[in-house]
Scaffold this motif. Structure first.
Motif, PDB file in Angstrom:
ATOM      1  N   ALA A 336       1.144  -0.733  -0.023  1.00 15.17           N
ATOM      2  CA  ALA A 336      -0.067   0.457  -0.177  1.00 15.17           C
ATOM      3  C   ALA A 336       0.785   1.621  -0.286  1.00 15.17           C
ATOM      4  CB  ALA A 336      -0.743  -0.019   0.988  1.00 15.17           C
ATOM      5  N   ALA A 337       1.948   1.279   1.001  1.00 20.39           N
ATOM      6  CA  ALA A 337       3.071   2.605   0.649  1.00 20.39           C
ATOM      7  C   ALA A 337       3.246   2.880  -0.063  1.00 20.39           C
ATOM      8  CB  ALA A 337       3.734   2.137   1.672  1.00 20.39           C
ATOM      9  N   SER A 338       3.809   1.660  -1.219  1.00 19.39           N
ATOM     10  CA  SER A 338       4.624   1.844  -2.240  1.00 19.39           C
ATOM     11  C   SER A 338       3.755   2.703  -3.359  1.00 19.39           C
ATOM     12  CB  SER A 338       5.380   0.329  -2.590  1.00 19.39           C
ATOM     13  OG  SER A 338       4.704  -0.807  -2.745  1.00 19.39           O
ATOM     14  N   ARG A 339       2.591   1.940  -3.385  1.00 21.90           N
ATOM     15  CA  ARG A 339       1.835   2.377  -4.080  1.00 21.90           C
ATOM     16  C   ARG A 339       0.973   3.649  -4.409  1.00 21.90           C
ATOM     17  NH1 ARG A 339       2.579  -2.502  -4.236  1.00 21.90           N
ATOM     18  NH2 ARG A 339       1.764  -4.099  -6.727  1.00 21.90           N
ATOM     19  N   TYR A 340       1.170   4.655  -2.935  1.00 23.98           N
ATOM     20  CA  TYR A 340       0.727   6.404  -3.010  1.00 23.98           C
ATOM     21  C   TYR A 340       2.051   6.427  -3.555  1.00 23.98           C
ATOM     22  CZ  TYR A 340      -3.664   6.269  -0.258  1.00 23.98           C
ATOM     23  OH  TYR A 340      -4.670   6.215   0.244  1.00 23.98           O
ATOM     24  N   LEU A 341       3.058   6.180  -3.221  1.00 27.08           N
ATOM     25  CA  LEU A 341       4.080   6.892  -3.389  1.00 27.08           C
ATOM     26  C   LEU A 341       4.607   6.987  -4.681  1.00 27.08           C
ATOM     27  CD1 LEU A 341       7.295   5.324  -1.358  1.00 27.08           C
ATOM     28  CD2 LEU A 341       6.441   7.912  -1.071  1.00 27.08           C
ATOM     29  N   PHE A 342       4.277   6.020  -5.353  1.00 25.66           N
ATOM     30  CA  PHE A 342       3.919   6.004  -7.101  1.00 25.66           C
ATOM     31  C   PHE A 342       2.984   6.525  -7.235  1.00 25.66           C
ATOM     32  CE2 PHE A 342       1.201   3.872 -10.675  1.00 25.66           C
ATOM     33  CZ  PHE A 342       2.370   3.805 -11.362  1.00 25.66           C
ATOM     34  N   ALA A 343       1.820   6.753  -6.902  1.00 25.91           N
ATOM     35  CA  ALA A 343       0.892   7.123  -6.599  1.00 25.91           C
ATOM     36  C   ALA A 343       1.036   8.645  -6.967  1.00 25.91           C
ATOM     37  CB  ALA A 343      -0.644   7.088  -6.776  1.00 25.91           C
ATOM     38  N   LEU A 344       1.668   9.750  -5.953  1.00 27.97           N
ATOM     39  CA  LEU A 344       2.189  10.630  -5.830  1.00 27.97           C
ATOM     40  C   LEU A 344       3.009  11.276  -6.628  1.00 27.97           C
ATOM     41  CD1 LEU A 344       1.916  11.323  -1.737  1.00 27.97           C
ATOM     42  CD2 LEU A 344       0.158  12.166  -3.287  1.00 27.97           C
ATOM     43  N   SER A 345       3.854   9.911  -6.721  1.00 29.01           N
ATOM     44  CA  SER A 345       5.332  11.072  -7.505  1.00 29.01           C
ATOM     45  C   SER A 345       5.014  10.923  -8.945  1.00 29.01           C
ATOM     46  CB  SER A 345       6.557   9.604  -7.078  1.00 29.01           C
ATOM     47  OG  SER A 345       7.190   9.335  -6.064  1.00 29.01           O
ATOM     48  N   ARG A 346       4.092  10.329  -9.531  1.00 28.57           N
ATOM     49  CA  ARG A 346       3.783  10.238 -11.231  1.00 28.57           C
ATOM     50  C   ARG A 346       3.119  11.731 -11.516  1.00 28.57           C
ATOM     51  NH1 ARG A 346      -0.925   5.500 -12.257  1.00 28.57           N
ATOM     52  NH2 ARG A 346      -2.324   6.397 -11.117  1.00 28.57           N
ATOM     53  N   GLU A 347       3.380  12.305 -10.126  1.00 32.88           N
ATOM     54  CA  GLU A 347       1.811  13.441 -10.594  1.00 32.88           C
ATOM     55  C   GLU A 347       2.949  14.679 -10.424  1.00 32.88           C
ATOM     56  OE1 GLU A 347      -2.090  13.514  -9.138  1.00 32.88           O
ATOM     57  OE2 GLU A 347      -2.655  11.407 -10.304  1.00 32.88           O
ATOM     58  N   ILE A 348       4.063  14.454  -9.285  1.00 34.96           N
ATOM     59  CA  ILE A 348       4.927  15.505  -9.302  1.00 34.96           C
ATOM     60  C   ILE A 348       5.162  16.177 -10.581  1.00 34.96           C
ATOM     61  CG2 ILE A 348       7.261  15.852  -8.385  1.00 34.96           C
ATOM     62  CD1 ILE A 348       6.690  13.863  -5.826  1.00 34.96           C
ATOM     63  N   PRO A 349       5.918  17.739 -10.863  1.00 36.60           N
ATOM     64  CA  PRO A 349       6.536  18.029 -11.835  1.00 36.60           C
ATOM     65  C   PRO A 349       7.690  17.669 -12.419  1.00 36.60           C
ATOM     66  CG  PRO A 349       6.160  19.565 -10.427  1.00 36.60           C
ATOM     67  CD  PRO A 349       5.338  17.977 -10.297  1.00 36.60           C
ATOM     68  N   SER A 350       8.352  16.441 -12.081  1.00 40.37           N
ATOM     69  CA  SER A 350       9.468  16.209 -12.291  1.00 40.37           C
ATOM     70  C   SER A 350      10.269  15.272 -13.176  1.00 40.37           C
ATOM     71  CB  SER A 350      10.696  16.185 -10.515  1.00 40.37           C
ATOM     72  OG  SER A 350      11.565  15.674 -10.801  1.00 40.37           O
ATOM     73  N   ALA A 351      10.912  15.235 -14.789  1.00 48.22           N
ATOM     74  CA  ALA A 351      10.646  13.772 -15.051  1.00 48.22           C
ATOM     75  C   ALA A 351      11.738  13.166 -14.605  1.00 48.22           C
ATOM     76  CB  ALA A 351      11.149  14.315 -16.964  1.00 48.22           C
ATOM     77  N   ALA A 352      12.351  13.819 -13.507  1.00 49.47           N
ATOM     78  CA  ALA A 352      13.295  12.073 -13.019  1.00 49.47           C
ATOM     79  C   ALA A 352      12.352  11.934 -11.908  1.00 49.47           C
ATOM     80  CB  ALA A 352      14.799  13.129 -12.601  1.00 49.47           C
ATOM     81  N   VAL A 353      11.850  12.208 -11.527  1.00 47.96           N
ATOM     82  CA  VAL A 353      10.616  11.840 -10.089  1.00 47.96           C
ATOM     83  C   VAL A 353       9.759  10.722 -10.912  1.00 47.96           C
ATOM     84  CG1 VAL A 353       9.224  12.045  -8.922  1.00 47.96           C
ATOM     85  CG2 VAL A 353      11.346  13.506  -8.618  1.00 47.96           C
ATOM     86  N   LYS A 354       9.531  11.108 -11.983  1.00 45.02           N
ATOM     87  CA  LYS A 354       8.179  10.326 -12.712  1.00 45.02           C
ATOM     88  C   LYS A 354       8.885   9.347 -13.889  1.00 45.02           C
ATOM     89  CE  LYS A 354       5.164  14.113 -14.517  1.00 45.02           C
ATOM     90  NZ  LYS A 354       4.455  14.507 -15.670  1.00 45.02           N
ATOM     91  N   SER A 355      10.542   9.171 -13.863  1.00 45.95           N
ATOM     92  CA  SER A 355      11.216   8.162 -14.441  1.00 45.95           C
ATOM     93  C   SER A 355      11.509   7.232 -13.516  1.00 45.95           C
ATOM     94  CB  SER A 355      12.052   9.246 -15.533  1.00 45.95           C
ATOM     95  OG  SER A 355      13.180   9.861 -14.564  1.00 45.95           O
ATOM     96  N   THR A 356      10.965   7.533 -12.206  1.00 44.48           N
ATOM     97  CA  THR A 356      11.788   6.258 -11.462  1.00 44.48           C
ATOM     98  C   THR A 356      11.182   6.205 -10.096  1.00 44.48           C
ATOM     99  OG1 THR A 356      12.473   8.800  -9.826  1.00 44.48           O
ATOM    100  CG2 THR A 356      13.786   7.706 -11.874  1.00 44.48           C
ATOM    101  N   LEU A 357      10.908   6.955  -9.327  1.00 41.89           N
ATOM    102  CA  LEU A 357       9.307   6.226  -8.072  1.00 41.89           C
ATOM    103  C   LEU A 357       7.514   6.302  -9.096  1.00 41.89           C
ATOM    104  CD1 LEU A 357      10.518   8.457  -5.115  1.00 41.89           C
ATOM    105  CD2 LEU A 357      10.703   6.293  -5.344  1.00 41.89           C
ATOM    106  N   GLY A 358       7.847   7.725  -9.719  1.00 39.47           N
ATOM    107  CA  GLY A 358       6.725   7.177 -10.750  1.00 39.47           C
ATOM    108  C   GLY A 358       6.876   6.239 -11.802  1.00 39.47           C
ATOM    109  N   ALA A 359       7.399   5.265 -12.031  1.00 36.93           N
ATOM    110  CA  ALA A 359       7.428   4.215 -12.994  1.00 36.93           C
ATOM    111  C   ALA A 359       7.671   2.634 -12.464  1.00 36.93           C
ATOM    112  CB  ALA A 359       8.662   4.557 -13.867  1.00 36.93           C
TER     113      ALA A 359
END
Length: 531
Positions: A336-359
């Protein structure tokens, strides 16, 4: 899936998929993971002694009954929202759609914080139970930090892969937990109750949930409690059932599966908890129940009854299942925690975050990098708590005695449970208001008066009241760890995380309006439903 941008027809496919693996799990798997999040054997064995010894005493089962009613009211509104919105962010997505992006982001931060610390809590419990099992079964005293680190490493490895692997593990452990708890409860029925009979008038009737354990109850010098603690640990025993919505993107036909799985989980757990806790107190008798719960070996409330009614062999099995069950619960909270981190990260305005934590992982479809970060955070939490060297427990004469073996139980399991549960109950209360706002203020869809107005308002009021009762009775709340800086700082942690999310959303609204507009909007569309 609707994401922040739609690639052109000629765009190159990314290496990692934009979302989690679709259609990976069905209703049974969702229910197993949600109920495993609640961890019945851990909730009963770990929480009932705290509720009895520091809370509402023999009224602990009534506390579970009250929590069943309050959480069912909450769940009816929650699933009404789940029928229209499918997102890994769950609370984060629901509140964003109901109350707007600022409240959604702040609540998303707070929910993520809660699930992050819940894994740490359960790792502490797992380490304590494992240390006790090794000492009593094979006579070897393995330091609890070794069990904690091993559990963190194993969870990290399992959660790197396809979610169906962890679903299978959680399903097997859950069935085993339920069977042995049912067996214990039914032995009490077959014996005609315990030394004081079944005591149902003292344990199950709803008004008992709101009574304090009297000071010096049954002649026990250290006995005293606050019903707020009993109620609070009753609610903690459910935490995780709402994670059904977290698996929406990975389930088949989530608009049907998620609402049904949520209601089955909350009602089923409530009836089960009330029944088992009442039978355990009856089997021990009133005086023994209180004495065992406030002793240096609180798990004896269950262990001694298992020994007497099921025998030494099944006591060993019970202890092993307790270790496995708490591990499975930590595993479910990690998911659950990792999916929340994933969900928040893919909407952060940073290509680096989206391609890592949000991927997501290109082959397994898991939030593998968010999962790895969650593992590191849990390891840091456990190592920080390792600095606690002792817990002072009153002896038979009420004299405090250092009891280092209780550190993972009282300081890690108990304290983090309090902090995380307070956070998640506040998020649940906000989510209930968001449901009302979504259906009756924004009028996004037509809502049923009972399920989308009356029930959410009653649920929010119930959870808000319990959190207030906890704060008002905070002197009792942490039990033997009440002097801990972690407990004293808990309100600052919760307020700070919520404020950080709120300020971040306000900054996005001013500096990145396009990104702000997409907060909580990464959802599955109806056209992508899977049969």
């Amino acid at each position: 899936m609707a994401t922040e941008s739609t690639p052109s027809a000629h765009a190159v496919e990314p290496v990692a998929p934009a979302g989690l693996k679709k259609g990976a799990i069905g209703m049974a798997a969702v229910i197993f993971m949600a109920v495993a999040n609640a961890a019945p054997i851990t909730a009963m064995t770990g929480n009932v002694p705290i509720a009895v010894g520091f809370g509402n005493g023999l009224g602990a089962p009534a506390g579970f009954l009250f929590a069943t009613i309050a959480l069912t009211l909450f769940a009816l509104g929650y699933v009404a929202m789940a029928r229209h919105i499918t997102t890994t962010g769950a609370f984060y997505g629901f509140i964003s759609h109901g109350l707007g992006q600022v409240w959604g982001m702040a609540s998303g931060f707070l929910a993520t914080f809660a699930y992050v610390v819940f894994e740490g809590s359960l790792i502490g419990g797992c380490a304590y139970f494992a240390n006790d099992a090794m000492k009593t079964i094979v006579g070897v005293d393995v330091p609890w930090p070794l069990f904690a680190v091993a559990a963190i490493a194993l969870i990290a490895a399992l959660c790197h892969f396809h979610i169906s692997l962890t679903a299978a593990i959680l399903g097997v452990t859950l069935v085993s937990e339920v069977l042995i708890l049912f067996a214990l409860a039914f032995t009490v029925i077959l014996d005609g109750g315990g030394p004081d009979g079944f005591m149902l008038d003292k344990t199950v009737l709803l008004h008992n949930a709101f009574t304090n354990l009297p000071e010096g109850a049954f002649g026990t010098a250290a006995a005293t409690g606050s019903m707020a603690i009993g109620l609070f640990f009753a609610f903690w025993s459910w935490v995780g059932f709402e994670t059904t919505a977290v698996y929406g993107e990975e389930s088949r036909n989530p608009k049907k599966i998620i609402p049904r799985a949520t209601l089955i989980a909350v009602v089923g757990l409530g009836l089960f908890y009330t029944f088992v806790s009442a039978m355990v107190l009856a089997g021990n008798g009133a005086k023994v129940s209180v004495e065992a719960s406030i002793s240096a070996a609180p798990l004896d409330l269950f262990f001694n009854l298992v020994q007497a009614n099921l025998g030494g062999v099944l006591l060993d099995v019970y202890k092993i299942l307790l270790v496995i069950g708490s591990f499975a619960c930590a595993l479910a909270f990690h998911n659950a925690a990792s999916r929340y981190l994933f969900a928040l990260s893919r909407e952060i305005p940073s290509a680096a975050v989206k391609s890592t934590l949000g991927a997501a992982h290109p082959r397994h479809g898991s939030p593998y990098l968010a999962s790895a970060v969650q593992s590191v955070i849990t390891l840091v939490i456990v190592l920080l708590f390792f600095g606690f060297t002792a817990v002072q427990v009153p002896d038979a004469d009420g004299v405090p005695v250092d009891t280092p073996a209780l550190v993972p139980y009282t300081n890690i399991y108990g304290l983090l449970a309090l902090v995380g549960t307070a956070a998640i109950m506040l998020v649940q209360a906000i989510c209930s208001v968001a449901v009302v706002w979504y259906f009756w203020v924004r009028k996004a869809h037509r809502g049923n008066v009972f399920t989308t107005l009356v029930c959410p308002l009653l649920g929010a009021a119930s959870m808000g009241a319990v959190v207030w009762l906890l704060w008002d009775n905070r002197a009792f709340a942490a039990g033997y760890a009440s002097n801990s800086l972690v407990f004293k700082s808990a309100p600052l942690f919760i307020a700070g995380v919520f404020l950080a999310g709120l300020l971040y959303a306000l900054w996005l609204r001013r500096a990145r309006p396009q990104v702000y507009a997409e907060i909580g909007r990464t959802v599955m569309e109806d056209s992508h439903e899977r049969g």
